[in-house]
Design an enzyme around this catalytic site. Structure first.
Site, mmCIF file in Angstrom:
data_model
loop_
_atom_site.group_PDB
_atom_site.id
_atom_site.type_symbol
_atom_site.label_atom_id
_atom_site.label_comp_id
_atom_site.label_asym_id
_atom_site.label_seq_id
_atom_site.Cartn_x
_atom_site.Cartn_y
_atom_site.Cartn_z
ATOM 1 N N ARG A 1 1.260 14.653 13.178
ATOM 2 C CA ARG A 1 2.230 14.172 12.182
ATOM 3 C C ARG A 1 2.523 15.341 11.254
ATOM 4 N NH1 ARG A 1 0.013 8.800 9.556
ATOM 5 N NH2 ARG A 1 1.952 8.804 8.406
ATOM 6 N N LYS B 1 0.845 -1.212 0.000
ATOM 7 C CA LYS B 1 0.000 0.000 0.000
ATOM 8 C C LYS B 1 0.876 1.256 0.000
ATOM 9 C CE LYS B 1 -1.116 1.754 3.933
ATOM 10 N NZ LYS B 1 -1.003 3.004 4.708
ATOM 11 N N ASN B 2 1.847 1.308 0.889
ATOM 12 C CA ASN B 2 2.623 2.546 1.025
ATOM 13 C C ASN B 2 3.504 2.815 -0.191
ATOM 14 O OD1 ASN B 2 1.439 3.174 3.404
ATOM 15 N ND2 ASN B 2 3.096 2.423 4.708
ATOM 16 N N CYS C 1 -3.369 13.168 13.013
ATOM 17 C CA CYS C 1 -3.758 11.806 12.628
ATOM 18 C C CYS C 1 -4.322 11.122 13.865
ATOM 19 C CB CYS C 1 -2.577 11.094 11.983
ATOM 20 S SG CYS C 1 -1.884 9.746 12.858
ATOM 21 N N ARG D 1 -8.340 0.264 5.120
ATOM 22 C CA ARG D 1 -7.501 1.282 4.482
ATOM 23 C C ARG D 1 -6.226 0.658 3.920
ATOM 24 N NH1 ARG D 1 -6.415 6.720 7.671
ATOM 25 N NH2 ARG D 1 -5.127 6.870 5.803
ATOM 26 N N ASP E 1 5.339 0.421 11.749
ATOM 27 C CA ASP E 1 4.063 -0.148 11.298
ATOM 28 C C ASP E 1 3.867 -1.594 11.771
ATOM 29 O OD1 ASP E 1 3.551 2.254 10.104
ATOM 30 O OD2 ASP E 1 4.050 1.599 8.077
HETATM 31 N N1 EPU Z 1 8.243 14.000 10.317
HETATM 32 C C1 EPU Z 1 8.380 15.325 10.652
HETATM 33 N N2 EPU Z 1 8.097 16.260 9.695
HETATM 34 C C2 EPU Z 1 7.685 15.929 8.449
HETATM 35 C C3 EPU Z 1 7.536 14.577 8.128
HETATM 36 C C4 EPU Z 1 7.818 13.629 9.087
HETATM 37 O O1 EPU Z 1 8.761 15.660 11.754
HETATM 38 O O2 EPU Z 1 7.457 16.828 7.644
HETATM 39 C C5 EPU Z 1 8.526 12.970 11.319
HETATM 40 C C6 EPU Z 1 7.299 12.172 11.722
HETATM 41 O O3 EPU Z 1 6.543 12.827 12.696
HETATM 42 C C7 EPU Z 1 7.901 10.874 12.184
HETATM 43 C C8 EPU Z 1 9.120 10.720 11.258
HETATM 44 O O4 EPU Z 1 9.380 12.004 10.728
HETATM 45 O O5 EPU Z 1 8.345 10.978 13.496
HETATM 46 C C9 EPU Z 1 8.962 9.738 10.136
HETATM 47 O O6 EPU Z 1 7.753 9.981 9.426
HETATM 48 P P1 EPU Z 1 7.665 9.779 7.854
HETATM 49 O O7 EPU Z 1 7.609 11.088 7.195
HETATM 50 O O8 EPU Z 1 8.724 8.813 7.435
HETATM 51 O O9 EPU Z 1 6.248 9.100 7.714
HETATM 52 P P2 EPU Z 1 5.251 9.218 6.498
HETATM 53 O O10 EPU Z 1 6.002 9.294 5.223
HETATM 54 O O11 EPU Z 1 4.224 10.246 6.792
HETATM 55 C C10 EPU Z 1 5.137 6.652 6.040
HETATM 56 C C11 EPU Z 1 4.074 5.603 6.006
HETATM 57 C C12 EPU Z 1 3.598 5.331 7.419
HETATM 58 C C13 EPU Z 1 4.790 4.885 8.263
HETATM 59 C C14 EPU Z 1 5.889 5.940 8.216
HETATM 60 C C15 EPU Z 1 7.151 5.531 8.948
HETATM 61 C C16 EPU Z 1 3.064 5.995 3.876
HETATM 62 C C17 EPU Z 1 1.894 6.426 3.096
HETATM 63 N N3 EPU Z 1 2.973 6.067 5.197
HETATM 64 O O12 EPU Z 1 4.526 7.809 6.576
HETATM 65 O O13 EPU Z 1 2.677 4.255 7.314
HETATM 66 O O14 EPU Z 1 4.386 4.683 9.600
HETATM 67 O O15 EPU Z 1 6.238 6.207 6.851
HETATM 68 O O16 EPU Z 1 7.694 4.394 8.389
HETATM 69 O O17 EPU Z 1 4.063 5.547 3.301
HETATM 70 C C18 EPU Z 1 0.858 2.907 7.940
HETATM 71 O O18 EPU Z 1 0.970 2.313 6.864
HETATM 72 O O19 EPU Z 1 0.136 2.479 8.890
HETATM 73 C C19 EPU Z 1 1.584 4.162 8.151
HETATM 74 C C20 EPU Z 1 1.255 5.051 9.064
#
Ligand code: EPU
Length: 420
Positions: free
Chosen positions: A121, A22-23, A116, A396, A304
């Site tokens: 987030r 999915k991701n 979220c 989802r 995750d």
């Molecule tokens: N972060 C920031 N600022 C930003 C972006 C991220 O501080 O602008 C922080 C976050 O708060 C977190 C860390 O950086 O502490 C990592 O977050 P990341 O940006 O890597 O997460 P994401 O890209 O929003 C994806 C997955 C999530 C998964 C995370 C971590 C997708 C669509 N979502 O989210 O998946 O938990 O990476 O591996 O790819 C799930 O599938 O259940 C899910 C939440």
């Protein structure tokens, strides 16, 4: 509304095939915006987050057609650059359209995602990266309004490793003028397959699978086809289903993306045999050892999988500490697991899980995607009939997980319910 009704305590057996990630698909889809025409993504799971992206695409004039698990995305008639609140509020990954829209069309208006289910987030890293690439960014009426004549190559260093911000910055930089260097880039498999897709479109990117990405901007990209990777989190969730129910199961899963989880499962005493195409798990007769886990960026233990590991440890000998270093407050499943008889306390960003002899059925409520997966796992192990409410959360990101579990012999049904 729908719920799962699970008669727990059954051993599982047999083999299931893992669906597409999915991701990864949520990163690959917006990359199609960078060209003009029909691109194809194979092995896309049929889950609600993908349908949300399809609806968002429709709102900006992109037609996406599903043929089994192949998604054909036609970006030849993009009519809008606005990602409306009604879609973004359902799924944060919608923010992935920001970079490609800006890079290709010079403008994007994307709703801010807001909080979220388990806490804040932020998307500051996405916005900073776009600013560094030369975009003007304003926030107005809950929307990010971004503009540029053409993005310009730059140096971007992420203070925190972020999958989404790395993906967005990459998709923006491939069409920017000049060279971009991204340091402390995410190395998750979702980014690696995105890089493969972008390169197949004609992008110039060096440093795949490293934290240092060098991008040489090009003027245009062509349409392409990519095969999506399998879903490492679905694979890990099903392995834990086997481990928790003391079963012998096999999953058809061919990548190495799950090594951190497999290694922890082995530490707990579970037997794992890994072939090129499948993984066999044998937990017959096992009372697992307690194994501490700390989530980390790839190739560390994934956040995750944190909720699923927590429920597994609730039936282990002794006490385990499960720490989430990525999302400090991702523990909404804990009170629900305690309703199933688990003994878990939250201390700062750790769950202290004291093993109990058995879990007992109860009605529990899903709060987010991975939390709901842990409740289904708990229901499979618990004695009696567990109802898991609000399973729209699990829909989802897991493609009808009950069907895969039924193939393994689990007694789980999806039922309509008036309960909310
Ligand atoms: N972060 C920031 N600022 C930003 C972006 C991220 O501080 O602008 C922080 C976050 O708060 C977190 C860390 O950086 O502490 C990592 O977050 P990341 O940006 O890597 O997460 P994401 O890209 O929003 C994806 C997955 C999530 C998964 C995370 C971590 C997708 C669509 N979502 O989210 O998946 O938990 O990476 O591996 O790819 C799930 O599938 O259940 C899910 C939440």
């Amino acid at each position: 509304m729908e719920k799962y009704v699970i008669n727990g305590g059954k051993r599982l057996k047999g083999k299931v095939k893992i669906s597409g990630s999915k991701n990864a698909a949520l990163a690959l889809m917006p990359a199609c915006l960078l060209n003009n025409g029909i691109s194809t993504i194979e092995n896309v799971p049929e889950v609600n987050d993908i349908y949300t992206m399809v609806k968002l695409f429709r709102a900006i004039g992109i037609n996406s057609e599903f043929d089994k698990h192949t998604l054909n995305i036609d970006t030849s008639k993009v009519t809008s650059h606005v990602a409306p609140y009604e879609h973004v509020k359902k799924m944060r990954a919608s923010v992935y359209v920001l970079g490609p829209l800006l890079a290709k069309y010079g403008k994007a208006k994307v709703s801010m995602p807001g909080g979220c289910a388990w806490g804040p987030r932020p998307i500051n890293l996405h916005l900073e990266a776009m600013k560094k690439l030369g975009a003007d960014i304003e926030l107005e009426g809950g929307y990010i309004i971004a503009k540029t004549r053409r993005l310009k190559g730059t140096k971007i260093n992420f203070d925190v490793s972020s999958v989404g911000a790395t993906g967005n910055a990459l998709m923006a930089a491939v069409l920017a003028k000049g060279n971009t260097l991204i340091t402390n880039a995410a190395v998750e498999p979702e980014i690696t397959v995105l890089i493969d897709f972008l390169i197949s479109m004609g992008a110039k990117i060096k440093g795949k699978e490293t934290t240092r990405l060098e991008i040489e901007g090009v003027d245009e990209l062509k349409t392409s086809t990519i095969r999506n990777v399998q879903d490492r989190i679905e694979a890990g969730t099903l392995l834990i289903a086997g481990a928790l129910t003391k079963s012998n199961i096999t999953i058809e899963y061919y990548s190495n993306h799950l090594d951190s989880v497999i290694s922890k499962l082995k530490d707990s005493g579970v037997k794992i045999t890994k072939g090129d195409e499948e993984i066999e798990l044998n937990a017959r007769g096992l009372t697992p050892e307690s194994v501490d886990v700390e989530t980390a960026v790839y190739p560390g233990f994934p956040t995750d999988m944190q909720a699923q590991w927590t429920v597994f440890m609730s039936l282990a000998k002794g006490s385990a500490r499960v720490t989430d270093n990525i999302y400090f407050d991702r523990f909404k499943h804990v009170p629900e697991l305690n309703r199933l008889g688990a003994n878990i306390e939250i201390k700062n960003n750790s769950a202290i899980v004291k093993g109990v002899r058995k879990l007992k059925a109860a009605t529990v409520m899903s709060t987010d995607l991975r939390a709901s997966a842990s409740l289904v796992l708990g229901g499979l192990a618990a004695e009696g009939t567990t109802d898991v409410l609000r399973i729209y959360h699990i829909d989802r990101g897991y493609q009808r997980i009950e069907e895969k579990l039924q193939m393994l012999g689990a007694d789980i049904k999806r039922e309509e319910t008036p309960e909310y």
